[in-house]
Design a protein around this motif. Structure first.
Motif, PDB file in Angstrom:
ATOM      1  N   UNK A  79      77.103  35.154  14.530  1.00 29.32           N
ATOM      2  CA  UNK A  79      76.105  34.895  13.490  1.00 29.32           C
ATOM      3  C   UNK A  79      75.574  33.472  13.567  1.00 29.32           C
ATOM      4  N   UNK A  80      76.423  32.532  13.992  1.00 27.21           N
ATOM      5  CA  UNK A  80      75.957  31.158  14.200  1.00 27.21           C
ATOM      6  C   UNK A  80      74.878  31.141  15.289  1.00 27.21           C
ATOM      7  N   UNK A  81      75.108  31.907  16.358  1.00 33.32           N
ATOM      8  CA  UNK A  81      74.097  32.026  17.398  1.00 33.32           C
ATOM      9  C   UNK A  81      72.845  32.720  16.866  1.00 33.32           C
ATOM     10  N   UNK A  82      73.067  33.704  16.007  1.00 37.75           N
ATOM     11  CA  UNK A  82      71.942  34.429  15.411  1.00 37.75           C
ATOM     12  C   UNK A  82      71.055  33.519  14.577  1.00 37.75           C
ATOM     13  N   UNK A  83      71.671  32.573  13.854  1.00 38.42           N
ATOM     14  CA  UNK A  83      70.898  31.617  13.056  1.00 38.42           C
ATOM     15  C   UNK A  83      70.002  30.782  13.961  1.00 38.42           C
ATOM     16  N   UNK A  88      64.488  29.616  16.211  1.00 36.21           N
ATOM     17  CA  UNK A  88      63.601  29.371  17.357  1.00 36.21           C
ATOM     18  C   UNK A  88      62.669  30.540  17.654  1.00 36.21           C
ATOM     19  N   UNK A  89      62.813  31.613  16.890  1.00 34.20           N
ATOM     20  CA  UNK A  89      62.002  32.807  17.153  1.00 34.20           C
ATOM     21  C   UNK A  89      60.571  32.613  16.659  1.00 34.20           C
ATOM     22  N   UNK A  90      59.664  33.410  17.231  1.00 30.60           N
ATOM     23  CA  UNK A  90      58.267  33.408  16.794  1.00 30.60           C
ATOM     24  C   UNK A  90      57.995  34.727  16.083  1.00 30.60           C
ATOM     25  N   UNK A  91      56.924  34.757  15.318  1.00 31.03           N
ATOM     26  CA  UNK A  91      56.576  35.991  14.639  1.00 31.03           C
ATOM     27  C   UNK A  91      56.335  35.779  13.164  1.00 31.03           C
ATOM     28  N   UNK A  92      56.432  36.850  12.409  1.00 32.71           N
ATOM     29  CA  UNK A  92      56.157  36.823  10.975  1.00 32.71           C
ATOM     30  C   UNK A  92      57.115  35.866  10.266  1.00 32.71           C
ATOM     31  N   UNK A  93      56.592  34.906   9.476  1.00 35.92           N
ATOM     32  CA  UNK A  93      57.456  33.930   8.786  1.00 35.92           C
ATOM     33  C   UNK A  93      58.460  34.580   7.838  1.00 35.92           C
ATOM     34  N   UNK A  94      58.004  35.622   7.120  1.00 37.80           N
ATOM     35  CA  UNK A  94      58.902  36.303   6.191  1.00 37.80           C
ATOM     36  C   UNK A  94      60.079  36.947   6.902  1.00 37.80           C
ATOM     37  N   UNK A  95      59.810  37.566   8.029  1.00 37.46           N
ATOM     38  CA  UNK A  95      60.878  38.194   8.812  1.00 37.46           C
ATOM     39  C   UNK A  95      61.840  37.155   9.360  1.00 37.46           C
ATOM     40  N   UNK A  97      62.491  34.139   8.023  1.00 36.75           N
ATOM     41  CA  UNK A  97      63.277  33.578   6.913  1.00 36.75           C
ATOM     42  C   UNK A  97      64.385  34.529   6.493  1.00 36.75           C
ATOM     43  N   UNK A  98      64.044  35.825   6.371  1.00 38.60           N
ATOM     44  CA  UNK A  98      65.063  36.801   5.960  1.00 38.60           C
ATOM     45  C   UNK A  98      66.119  37.005   7.042  1.00 38.60           C
ATOM     46  N   UNK A  99      65.694  36.893   8.307  1.00 41.52           N
ATOM     47  CA  UNK A  99      66.663  37.001   9.415  1.00 41.52           C
ATOM     48  C   UNK A  99      67.638  35.826   9.375  1.00 41.52           C
ATOM     49  N   UNK A 100      67.118  34.630   9.109  1.00 44.73           N
ATOM     50  CA  UNK A 100      67.981  33.449   8.993  1.00 44.73           C
ATOM     51  C   UNK A 100      68.934  33.600   7.808  1.00 44.73           C
ATOM     52  N   UNK A 101      68.401  34.047   6.673  1.00 47.73           N
ATOM     53  CA  UNK A 101      69.241  34.249   5.493  1.00 47.73           C
ATOM     54  C   UNK A 101      70.339  35.264   5.723  1.00 47.73           C
ATOM     55  N   UNK A 102      69.993  36.340   6.425  1.00 45.10           N
ATOM     56  CA  UNK A 102      70.984  37.381   6.738  1.00 45.10           C
ATOM     57  C   UNK A 102      72.107  36.816   7.604  1.00 45.10           C
ATOM     58  N   UNK A 103      71.734  36.084   8.639  1.00 40.71           N
ATOM     59  CA  UNK A 103      72.738  35.528   9.547  1.00 40.71           C
ATOM     60  C   UNK A 103      73.614  34.480   8.850  1.00 40.71           C
ATOM     61  N   UNK A 104      73.023  33.670   7.989  1.00 40.46           N
ATOM     62  CA  UNK A 104      73.805  32.668   7.250  1.00 40.46           C
ATOM     63  C   UNK A 104      74.774  33.363   6.295  1.00 40.46           C
ATOM     64  N   UNK A 105      74.296  34.432   5.640  1.00 46.58           N
ATOM     65  CA  UNK A 105      75.165  35.187   4.739  1.00 46.58           C
ATOM     66  C   UNK A 105      76.370  35.755   5.449  1.00 46.58           C
ATOM     67  N   UNK A 106      76.141  36.392   6.597  1.00 55.68           N
ATOM     68  CA  UNK A 106      77.242  36.967   7.357  1.00 55.68           C
ATOM     69  C   UNK A 106      78.130  35.887   7.980  1.00 55.68           C
TER      70      UNK A 106
END
Length: 241
Positions: A79-83, A88-95, A97-106
């Motif tokens: 999950x640290x790698x996922x954060x 560093x990913x490109x794409x929709x900002x909302x996606x 942010x939520x991906x970062x939040x998910x990885x930090x939560x886990x």
């Protein structure tokens, strides 16, 4: 008799099952399914007054839960790698942010889960109040990770639906362009199915940490059924891989 045994042992389903269970994820999902079935069945037995029989299933549930914690040691690094990847990913900002939040939560959940395991086996000797706080904080991180995962799934599903509509509305004259469009549509449909599948898992799983932190008060029977369903769904994913 030997022929029948040979057919069972060497059957393709048996071989595939062994391949799935040779992976950590495969074993974890199987153990999780049994753990949550035990949770449900113990509740059912207790509700009918079978205390001795319920104690046996409660013990199975507790030992499987502890064993699964051992299997998750160090998993927080994924999950640290996922954060970092999401940052560093490109794409929709909302996606993103939520991906970062998910990885930090886990990440928070699994990090504290390691401490919970160490205390459970008496490697650490935490004060009961401290252990209780860590358990609750771990559940809060788990809940946060799932909520962000649900939000991420909704945003991604919306984006994929828009992309499908956009492709379907295109009028193409050339056969090669139509074939390319059909392939893109096929890939998008597969992605949408994966998002829906994960959304169902998340929407059922979220009630487990929500109950642990006191947001809702579902009994062990309901949580056991939810956990069993999502475990079997996750095991199916691993089987198809």
């Amino acid at each position: 008799m030997a022929s029948v045994a040979s057919q069972v042992v060497l059957h393709p389903v048996t071989t595939h099952s062994l391949k799935v269970l040779s992976t950590t994820i495969g074993r974890d999902k199987l153990y999780r399914a049994i753990q949550y079935f035990a949770r449900f069945f113990a509740w059912l037995l207790l509700s009918r007054g079978y205390k001795v029989q319920a104690a046996r299933w409660n013990a199975l549930k507790s030992h499987l839960a502890l064993g699964r914690k051992l299997m998750r040691l160090g998993k927080f690094m994924e999950n640290a790698q996922g954060v970092l990847k999401a940052l560093n990913a490109h794409g929709d900002p909302g996606e993103r942010i939520t991906a970062i939040g998910r990885q930090i939560g886990y990440l928070g959940y699994l990090s504290l889960d390691n401490i919970v395991w160490a205390n459970s086996i008496k490697f650490f000797n935490l004060m009961p109040s401290t252990a209780q706080k860590i358990n609750k904080r771990s559940a809060q991180f788990w809940f946060t990770g799932i909520v962000f995962s649900i939000a991420h799934g909704l945003l991604r599903a919306g984006r994929l639906a828009n992309e499908v509509k956009k492709l379907q509305s295109q009028t193409l004259g050339e056969k090669s362009l139509e074939t390319e469009r059909d392939l893109k549509l096929q890939h998008l449909q597969v992605a949408r199915e994966a998002v829906r599948y994960q959304f169902i898992i998340d929407i059922l799983d979220v009630w487990i940490p929500a109950t642990n932190i006191g947001l809702v008060n579902f009994n062990d029977g309901i949580l056991g059924i939810f956990g069993l369903i999502t475990s079997l769904m996750a095991l199916r994913q691993q089987w198809l891989k």
